[in-house]
Design a protein around this motif. Structure first.
Motif, PDB file in Angstrom:
ATOM      1  N   PRO A  15      -9.227  34.516  83.761  1.00 26.76           N
ATOM      2  CA  PRO A  15     -10.204  34.952  82.713  1.00 26.76           C
ATOM      3  C   PRO A  15     -10.368  36.238  82.330  1.00 26.76           C
ATOM      4  N   VAL A  16      -9.802  37.212  83.706  1.00 31.03           N
ATOM      5  CA  VAL A  16      -9.948  38.728  83.191  1.00 31.03           C
ATOM      6  C   VAL A  16      -8.768  39.117  82.275  1.00 31.03           C
ATOM      7  N   CYS A  17      -7.725  38.359  82.205  1.00 28.45           N
ATOM      8  CA  CYS A  17      -6.589  38.761  81.532  1.00 28.45           C
ATOM      9  C   CYS A  17      -6.882  38.364  79.924  1.00 28.45           C
ATOM     10  N   VAL A  18      -7.746  37.334  79.916  1.00 30.76           N
ATOM     11  CA  VAL A  18      -7.977  36.935  78.300  1.00 30.76           C
ATOM     12  C   VAL A  18      -9.082  37.458  77.607  1.00 30.76           C
ATOM     13  N   THR A  19      -9.897  38.397  78.189  1.00 26.44           N
ATOM     14  CA  THR A  19     -11.048  39.065  78.104  1.00 26.44           C
ATOM     15  C   THR A  19     -10.724  40.180  76.972  1.00 26.44           C
ATOM     16  N   PRO A  20     -11.281  40.150  75.745  1.00 25.42           N
ATOM     17  CA  PRO A  20     -10.452  41.181  74.863  1.00 25.42           C
ATOM     18  C   PRO A  20     -11.005  42.584  75.350  1.00 25.42           C
ATOM     19  N   ALA A  21      -9.995  43.533  75.225  1.00 22.51           N
ATOM     20  CA  ALA A  21     -10.113  44.886  75.384  1.00 22.51           C
ATOM     21  C   ALA A  21     -11.504  45.498  75.020  1.00 22.51           C
ATOM     22  N   GLY A  22     -11.811  45.046  73.696  1.00 18.27           N
ATOM     23  CA  GLY A  22     -13.040  45.571  72.936  1.00 18.27           C
ATOM     24  C   GLY A  22     -14.371  45.279  73.984  1.00 18.27           C
ATOM     25  N   TYR A  23     -14.100  44.257  74.574  1.00 12.42           N
ATOM     26  CA  TYR A  23     -15.266  43.856  75.468  1.00 12.42           C
ATOM     27  C   TYR A  23     -15.614  44.955  76.555  1.00 12.42           C
ATOM     28  N   ILE A  24     -14.606  45.470  77.066  1.00 18.04           N
ATOM     29  CA  ILE A  24     -14.885  46.425  78.282  1.00 18.04           C
ATOM     30  C   ILE A  24     -15.372  47.732  77.389  1.00 18.04           C
ATOM     31  N   GLY A  49      -9.817  49.096  78.385  1.00 15.41           N
ATOM     32  CA  GLY A  49     -10.164  48.537  77.521  1.00 15.41           C
ATOM     33  C   GLY A  49      -9.458  49.317  76.200  1.00 15.41           C
ATOM     34  N   ILE A  50     -10.082  49.502  74.931  1.00 18.58           N
ATOM     35  CA  ILE A  50      -9.294  50.259  74.181  1.00 18.58           C
ATOM     36  C   ILE A  50      -9.585  51.556  74.133  1.00 18.58           C
ATOM     37  N   ARG A  51     -10.754  51.991  74.574  1.00 19.19           N
ATOM     38  CA  ARG A  51     -11.042  53.595  74.637  1.00 19.19           C
ATOM     39  C   ARG A  51     -11.279  53.929  76.198  1.00 19.19           C
ATOM     40  N   THR A  52     -11.760  52.979  77.149  1.00 20.84           N
ATOM     41  CA  THR A  52     -11.790  53.516  78.389  1.00 20.84           C
ATOM     42  C   THR A  52     -11.726  52.235  79.312  1.00 20.84           C
ATOM     43  N   SER A  53     -12.424  52.428  80.368  1.00 19.00           N
ATOM     44  CA  SER A  53     -12.444  51.059  81.364  1.00 19.00           C
ATOM     45  C   SER A  53     -13.927  51.389  82.217  1.00 19.00           C
ATOM     46  N   LEU A  54     -14.232  50.512  82.717  1.00 18.83           N
ATOM     47  CA  LEU A  54     -15.396  50.426  83.740  1.00 18.83           C
ATOM     48  C   LEU A  54     -15.304  51.663  84.728  1.00 18.83           C
ATOM     49  N   GLU A  55     -14.105  51.656  85.140  1.00 15.75           N
ATOM     50  CA  GLU A  55     -13.953  52.587  86.251  1.00 15.75           C
ATOM     51  C   GLU A  55     -14.280  54.057  85.753  1.00 15.75           C
ATOM     52  N   LYS A  56     -13.375  54.358  84.538  1.00 18.47           N
ATOM     53  CA  LYS A  56     -13.726  55.688  83.741  1.00 18.47           C
ATOM     54  C   LYS A  56     -15.241  55.906  83.658  1.00 18.47           C
ATOM     55  N   ALA A 249     -29.620  42.521  72.462  1.00 16.35           N
ATOM     56  CA  ALA A 249     -30.463  43.616  72.896  1.00 16.35           C
ATOM     57  C   ALA A 249     -30.018  44.979  72.790  1.00 16.35           C
ATOM     58  N   TYR A 250     -28.519  45.099  72.729  1.00 14.75           N
ATOM     59  CA  TYR A 250     -28.251  46.607  72.571  1.00 14.75           C
ATOM     60  C   TYR A 250     -27.396  46.815  71.252  1.00 14.75           C
ATOM     61  N   ASP A 251     -27.697  45.700  70.328  1.00 12.08           N
ATOM     62  CA  ASP A 251     -27.114  45.844  69.078  1.00 12.08           C
ATOM     63  C   ASP A 251     -25.641  46.232  69.236  1.00 12.08           C
ATOM     64  N   ILE A 252     -24.884  45.382  69.606  1.00  9.21           N
ATOM     65  CA  ILE A 252     -23.418  46.095  69.820  1.00  9.21           C
ATOM     66  C   ILE A 252     -22.433  44.924  69.478  1.00  9.21           C
ATOM     67  N   VAL A 253     -21.360  45.568  68.976  1.00  7.89           N
ATOM     68  CA  VAL A 253     -20.397  44.383  68.482  1.00  7.89           C
ATOM     69  C   VAL A 253     -19.213  44.719  69.063  1.00  7.89           C
ATOM     70  N   MET A 254     -18.382  43.820  69.266  1.00 10.56           N
ATOM     71  CA  MET A 254     -17.008  44.010  69.675  1.00 10.56           C
ATOM     72  C   MET A 254     -15.851  44.396  68.722  1.00 10.56           C
TER      73      MET A 254
END
Ligand code: SF4
Lengths: 313, 78
Positions: A15-24, A49-56, A249-254
């Motif tokens: 499931p982690v592998c199929v989560t799109p990069a933009g989600y991160i 992700g595309i620009r970052t990761s949760l770690e960053k 809630a945060y008005d965000i698109v992937m």
């Protein structure tokens, strides 16, 4: 260990592998811009992700906390009512009911400081996609714990389209038994659909979980990393639960773009072996992953890496 | 994240249960299974019991986990 005539190919089963990069990126943005605490399964933290990761993002000041259950997110939100919390709801049919349960509780308790960022995925639409795209396998090994929820119905439907497969557990013994059963059944030349994991999987699946999922979520088209959008393969919150939807809630698109350089899409659809990716083991390693498949312990590239290193040491 | 684990129910109030997995006690939800009772074996995923398991099968699976833990040299549930 297996004869050359038998090939086991990995599919879009992590499931982690199929989560799109933009989600991160979306999750990181929510945390950094809105000062919300992210609650995530540990496997997601290192995924690029595309620009970052949760770690960053964490290094930049985002609060990222790992949990092993959506119910832990519920607890965190209860204990700290002043703080905004966002649960990163990824996973297949095994995890979606747990998220649905947390949403249901949050609704009953009228929790105002917890939202969910759903990117749950459904397994049957991915299988249908592979079948439609001429994935030339003799049979699928269907995921045991997903099937504990869904039951055998999706696979019976595939069998009607002449697609064979067996439901198996996750231990080595289960998989060997599954491969053996497939070889025997293939020799007979008929379409088959077998449940080799009856201790966990029943014909009808978990009806309570199925109902809860239907009550809380509705199906939507969803993007899969490396594969693209598949019809009715994801889950969004139904209107009565909309206020718990972090996308809104945060008005965000992937961002729907794919991450550059990584060939996970080919690996996930069984068209390329991890070792054939030019980045494999050179630039892309578990400690410095270029793609999601190298991160999660269940990812095909991570498994191939561990295995190939084990062989040479 | 997909590793479900089998556990034995120690006590339950019908919605939550205290379970034992390789000697570690943890609390999980049993709201998605019917009639959870102490002594039942369950398969847990993401903190929620997703199905009951026959005792014999669950014990066999736990033995495999113990073996894996021994090979890995560290607790799997840590
Ligand atoms: S080796 Fe790395 S870059 Fe190549 S497909 Fe696997 S995860 Fe992607």
């Amino acid at each position: 260990m297996l004869p050359d005539s038998v090939r086991v190919i990995s599919g879009p089963g992590c499931p982690v592998c199929v989560t799109p990069a933009g989600y991160i990126d979306a999750a990181a943005e929510i945390a950094l811009k809105n000062d919300a605490q992210l609650l995530t399964f540990g496997d997601l933290v290192k995924v690029p992700g595309i620009r970052t990761s949760l770690e960053k993002a964490r290094a930049e000041g985002a609060e990222v906390r790992t949990v092993i259950s959506p119910l832990e997110a519920l607890k965190a939100a209860r204990e700290n009512p002043e703080r905004k919390h966002v649960f990163l709801a990824v996973g297949f049919e095994t995890t979606a009911p747990a998220t649905a349960l947390a949403v249901r509780h949050a609704d009953e308790e009228k929790l105002a400081n917890l939202t969910f960022l759903p990117a749950h995925k459904l397994v049957p639409p991915a299988l249908e996609h592979l079948v439609r795209n001429n994935c030339k396998v003799d049979a699928f090994i269907y995921p045991g714990h997903v099937s504990a929820i869904t039951g055998m119905a999706p696979y019976r439907k595939l069998a009607e389209q002449d697609v064979s497969g067996v439901v198996a557990g996750f231990e080595a013994e289960d998989l060997i038994r599954a491969i053996f059963a497939i070889i025997q059944a293939c020799d007979r030349g008929e379409t088959f659909c077998l449940n080799l994991y009856p201790k966990v999987v029943s014909e009808e699946g978990n009806l309570i979980a199925q109902k809860l999922m239907k009550d809380v979520f509705e199906e939507e088209d969803a993007a899969w990393r490396g594969i693209g959008s598949l019809p009715a393969s994801g889950l969004r919150l139904r209107p009565p639960y909309e206020r718990f939807d972090a996308w809104k809630a945060y008005d965000i698109v992937m961002d729907a773009r794919e991450q550059e350089g990584c060939l996970c899409g080919l690996v996930l659809t069984g068209r390329m072996e991890p070792q054939d990716c030019p980045l494999f083991g050179k630039i892309c390693r578990p400690e410095n992953p270029s793609g999601a498949c190298m991160v999660s312990s269940e990812g095909s590239c991570a498994a191939a890496y561990r295995y190939s290193m084990g062989e040479t040491t | 994240m997909c590793l479900g684990f089998p556990a034995k129910i120690i006590k339950t109030d019908g919605s939550e249960a205290l379970v034992d997995f390789l000697g570690v006690r943890t609390t999980v939800s049993v709201e998605l299974i019917e009639g959870a009772c102490p002594g039942d074996y369950i398969m847990v995923h993401a903190g929620v019991a997703i199905t009951k398991m026959p005792e014999q099968e669950a014990e066999a699976t736990l033995l495999v986990f113990e073996e894996l833990e021994r090979l890995a040299g560290e607790p799997l549930n840590g």
